[in-house]
Scaffold this motif. Structure first.
Motif, PDB file in Angstrom:
ATOM      1  N   VAL B   4       0.880  -1.160   0.000  1.00 53.31           N
ATOM      2  CA  VAL B   4       0.000   0.000   0.000  1.00 53.31           C
ATOM      3  C   VAL B   4       0.922   1.216   0.000  1.00 53.31           C
ATOM      4  O   VAL B   4       1.791   1.326   0.858  1.00 53.31           O
ATOM      5  CB  VAL B   4      -0.901   0.012   1.245  1.00 53.31           C
ATOM      6  CG1 VAL B   4      -1.781   1.258   1.238  1.00 53.31           C
ATOM      7  CG2 VAL B   4      -1.750  -1.251   1.308  1.00 53.31           C
ATOM      8  N   SER B  24      -2.616   4.025  -2.851  1.00 52.41           N
ATOM      9  CA  SER B  24      -2.774   3.047  -3.915  1.00 52.41           C
ATOM     10  C   SER B  24      -2.325   1.681  -3.419  1.00 52.41           C
ATOM     11  O   SER B  24      -1.305   1.579  -2.750  1.00 52.41           O
ATOM     12  CB  SER B  24      -1.945   3.468  -5.131  1.00 52.41           C
ATOM     13  OG  SER B  24      -2.101   2.549  -6.182  1.00 52.41           O
ATOM     14  N   GLN B  25      -3.111   0.658  -3.753  1.00 50.01           N
ATOM     15  CA  GLN B  25      -2.716  -0.710  -3.381  1.00 50.01           C
ATOM     16  C   GLN B  25      -2.685  -1.589  -4.626  1.00 50.01           C
ATOM     17  O   GLN B  25      -3.479  -1.403  -5.554  1.00 50.01           O
ATOM     18  CB  GLN B  25      -3.647  -1.290  -2.307  1.00 50.01           C
ATOM     19  CG  GLN B  25      -5.141  -1.174  -2.581  1.00 50.01           C
ATOM     20  CD  GLN B  25      -5.772  -2.344  -3.292  1.00 50.01           C
ATOM     21  OE1 GLN B  25      -5.122  -3.372  -3.531  1.00 50.01           O
ATOM     22  NE2 GLN B  25      -7.041  -2.215  -3.625  1.00 50.01           N
ATOM     23  N   ASN B  26      -1.763  -2.555  -4.632  1.00 44.20           N
ATOM     24  CA  ASN B  26      -1.581  -3.405  -5.808  1.00 44.20           C
ATOM     25  C   ASN B  26      -1.996  -4.842  -5.548  1.00 44.20           C
ATOM     26  O   ASN B  26      -1.522  -5.773  -6.212  1.00 44.20           O
ATOM     27  CB  ASN B  26      -0.132  -3.332  -6.282  1.00 44.20           C
ATOM     28  CG  ASN B  26       0.849  -3.855  -5.238  1.00 44.20           C
ATOM     29  OD1 ASN B  26       0.458  -4.281  -4.158  1.00 44.20           O
ATOM     30  ND2 ASN B  26       2.120  -3.809  -5.562  1.00 44.20           N
ATOM     31  N   ASN B  28      -5.308  -5.862  -5.359  1.00 39.68           N
ATOM     32  CA  ASN B  28      -6.695  -6.073  -5.798  1.00 39.68           C
ATOM     33  C   ASN B  28      -7.649  -6.221  -4.605  1.00 39.68           C
ATOM     34  O   ASN B  28      -8.633  -6.969  -4.663  1.00 39.68           O
ATOM     35  CB  ASN B  28      -6.810  -7.307  -6.708  1.00 39.68           C
ATOM     36  CG  ASN B  28      -8.069  -7.270  -7.566  1.00 39.68           C
ATOM     37  OD1 ASN B  28      -8.485  -6.212  -8.038  1.00 39.68           O
ATOM     38  ND2 ASN B  28      -8.679  -8.423  -7.773  1.00 39.68           N
ATOM     39  N   HIS B  29      -7.367  -5.505  -3.554  1.00 35.36           N
ATOM     40  CA  HIS B  29      -8.207  -5.578  -2.359  1.00 35.36           C
ATOM     41  C   HIS B  29      -9.502  -4.805  -2.548  1.00 35.36           C
ATOM     42  O   HIS B  29      -9.516  -3.716  -3.131  1.00 35.36           O
ATOM     43  CB  HIS B  29      -7.454  -5.012  -1.149  1.00 35.36           C
ATOM     44  CG  HIS B  29      -6.434  -5.959  -0.615  1.00 35.36           C
ATOM     45  ND1 HIS B  29      -5.554  -5.595   0.391  1.00 35.36           N
ATOM     46  CD2 HIS B  29      -6.163  -7.247  -0.902  1.00 35.36           C
ATOM     47  CE1 HIS B  29      -4.783  -6.614   0.677  1.00 35.36           C
ATOM     48  NE2 HIS B  29      -5.125  -7.633  -0.102  1.00 35.36           N
ATOM     49  N   GLU B  70     -11.540   3.983  -8.663  1.00 35.00           N
ATOM     50  CA  GLU B  70     -10.883   2.772  -9.146  1.00 35.00           C
ATOM     51  C   GLU B  70     -10.609   1.907  -7.928  1.00 35.00           C
ATOM     52  O   GLU B  70     -10.430   2.423  -6.825  1.00 35.00           O
ATOM     53  CB  GLU B  70      -9.546   3.095  -9.815  1.00 35.00           C
ATOM     54  CG  GLU B  70      -9.589   4.138 -10.889  1.00 35.00           C
ATOM     55  CD  GLU B  70      -8.182   4.633 -11.162  1.00 35.00           C
ATOM     56  OE1 GLU B  70      -7.569   4.132 -12.134  1.00 35.00           O
ATOM     57  OE2 GLU B  70      -7.689   5.487 -10.421  1.00 35.00           O
ATOM     58  N   LYS B  71     -10.506   0.613  -8.165  1.00 36.72           N
ATOM     59  CA  LYS B  71     -10.316  -0.301  -7.048  1.00 36.72           C
ATOM     60  C   LYS B  71      -8.998  -0.040  -6.329  1.00 36.72           C
ATOM     61  O   LYS B  71      -8.909  -0.171  -5.114  1.00 36.72           O
ATOM     62  CB  LYS B  71     -10.349  -1.744  -7.559  1.00 36.72           C
ATOM     63  CG  LYS B  71     -10.631  -2.761  -6.487  1.00 36.72           C
ATOM     64  CD  LYS B  71     -10.884  -4.115  -7.109  1.00 36.72           C
ATOM     65  CE  LYS B  71     -11.327  -5.113  -6.068  1.00 36.72           C
ATOM     66  NZ  LYS B  71     -11.601  -6.435  -6.647  1.00 36.72           N
ATOM     67  N   ARG B  72      -7.959   0.306  -7.013  1.00 36.68           N
ATOM     68  CA  ARG B  72      -6.651   0.417  -6.400  1.00 36.68           C
ATOM     69  C   ARG B  72      -6.419   1.730  -5.663  1.00 36.68           C
ATOM     70  O   ARG B  72      -5.532   1.805  -4.833  1.00 36.68           O
ATOM     71  CB  ARG B  72      -5.567   0.217  -7.458  1.00 36.68           C
ATOM     72  CG  ARG B  72      -5.539   1.256  -8.549  1.00 36.68           C
ATOM     73  CD  ARG B  72      -4.482   0.923  -9.591  1.00 36.68           C
ATOM     74  NE  ARG B  72      -3.156   1.005  -9.014  1.00 36.68           N
ATOM     75  CZ  ARG B  72      -2.240   0.036  -9.109  1.00 36.68           C
ATOM     76  NH1 ARG B  72      -2.517  -1.087  -9.744  1.00 36.68           N
ATOM     77  NH2 ARG B  72      -1.050   0.188  -8.583  1.00 36.68           N
ATOM     78  N   ASN B  73      -7.178   2.766  -5.956  1.00 35.59           N
ATOM     79  CA  ASN B  73      -6.889   4.087  -5.387  1.00 35.59           C
ATOM     80  C   ASN B  73      -7.976   4.579  -4.439  1.00 35.59           C
ATOM     81  O   ASN B  73      -9.179   4.408  -4.697  1.00 35.59           O
ATOM     82  CB  ASN B  73      -6.728   5.114  -6.504  1.00 35.59           C
ATOM     83  CG  ASN B  73      -5.536   4.814  -7.393  1.00 35.59           C
ATOM     84  OD1 ASN B  73      -4.506   4.348  -6.915  1.00 35.59           O
ATOM     85  ND2 ASN B  73      -5.685   5.067  -8.681  1.00 35.59           N
ATOM     86  N   SER B  93      -5.622  -1.442   3.478  1.00 37.88           N
ATOM     87  CA  SER B  93      -6.467  -2.238   2.593  1.00 37.88           C
ATOM     88  C   SER B  93      -6.560  -3.648   3.135  1.00 37.88           C
ATOM     89  O   SER B  93      -5.686  -4.120   3.876  1.00 37.88           O
ATOM     90  CB  SER B  93      -5.918  -2.245   1.162  1.00 37.88           C
ATOM     91  OG  SER B  93      -4.765  -3.058   1.062  1.00 37.88           O
TER      92      SER B  93
END
Lengths: 115, 115
Positions: B4, B24-26, B28-29, B70-73, B93
């Motif tokens: 995160v 931002s997370q990578n 896909n939470h 968006e899902k990541r942000n 996340s």
């Protein structure tokens, strides 16, 4: 109401001493998870362990161990043979089925390990 | 590397000047959340998001806005910062919105000072 209490604001020990950090929680839900996080001086939060309400087995990971007792609503954390690198703020947290949207954090215990 | 990411890490601003802290997370939470950490109070939830376009208030939402396009942000917006918003902010996340048994992954923290 849900609540996590960490009554020890700050603890100082000398290296190689054992130290126990206390965590007492309140919840009426029977299904919940408890967590411990470490916050080193650099500031990030590092996940250490989670324990579900149906599993009262103690957990040991190296020098770290956790004692979960539902009878006293406690989830205590013991560091054996403490080291200077263990110096950090430690947070206990609760997440439960009835309101999974948040973590309930205690106020944290600052551990100082002196050489 | 699963992580995160928050930016900036440190920010000093003046009262009333709008600012945004990005997260931002990578992984896909589904679930993301913002907390603020203040001495003696632990971490308190500001806002959370169960998924894209789904956000809700936490315990201390006043003076903050969020969005989840968006899902990541999951940015945190302070429209008109005030000195009482001086704090350490964490974005978190977690894998599933409705899974209370999963730990949260935290960003590195953003230390905000409003003068």
């Amino acid at each position: 109401a849900q609540k996590v209490t960490q009554a020890q604001t700050e603890i100082s020990v000398v290296e190689k001493e054992d130290v126990t950090l206390d965590c007492v929680y309140e919840t009426r839900d029977t299904t919940y998870y408890l967590f411990w996080y470490k916050q080193p001086p650099s500031g990030e939060l590092v996940f250490l362990i989670r324990r579900n309400s149906f599993d009262e087995q103690n957990e040991i990971s190296g020098r770290y161990s956790w004692n979960f007792q539902k009878s006293t609503s406690s989830f205590n954390f013991t560091i054996t043979a403490s080291q200077v690198v263990d110096s950090a703020v430690y947070f206990c947290a609760l997440r439960f089925r009835g309101n999974f949207n948040k973590f309930y954090f205690g106020s944290g215990t600052k551990l100082n390990v002196k050489p | 590397e699963a992580q995160v990411t928050q930016n900036p890490r440190y920010l000093i601003t003046v009262t009333g000047k709008k600012l945004t802290v990005t997260c931002s997370q990578n992984m896909n939470h589904e679930y993301m959340s913002w907390y603020r950490q203040d001495p003696g109070l632990g971490l308190r939830q500001i806002y959370y998001s169960m998924n894209v376009e789904v956000t809700d208030k936490g315990d201390v939402p006043e003076g903050y806005k969020v969005s989840r396009k968006e899902k990541r942000n999951f940015p945190l917006i302070l429209e008109s910062p005030s000195p009482n918003q001086t704090s350490l902010y964490f974005c978190a996340s977690s894998r599933d919105s409705r899974a209370y048994n999963t730990e949260a992954f935290f960003g590195q923290g953003t230390r905000l000072t409003v003068v």
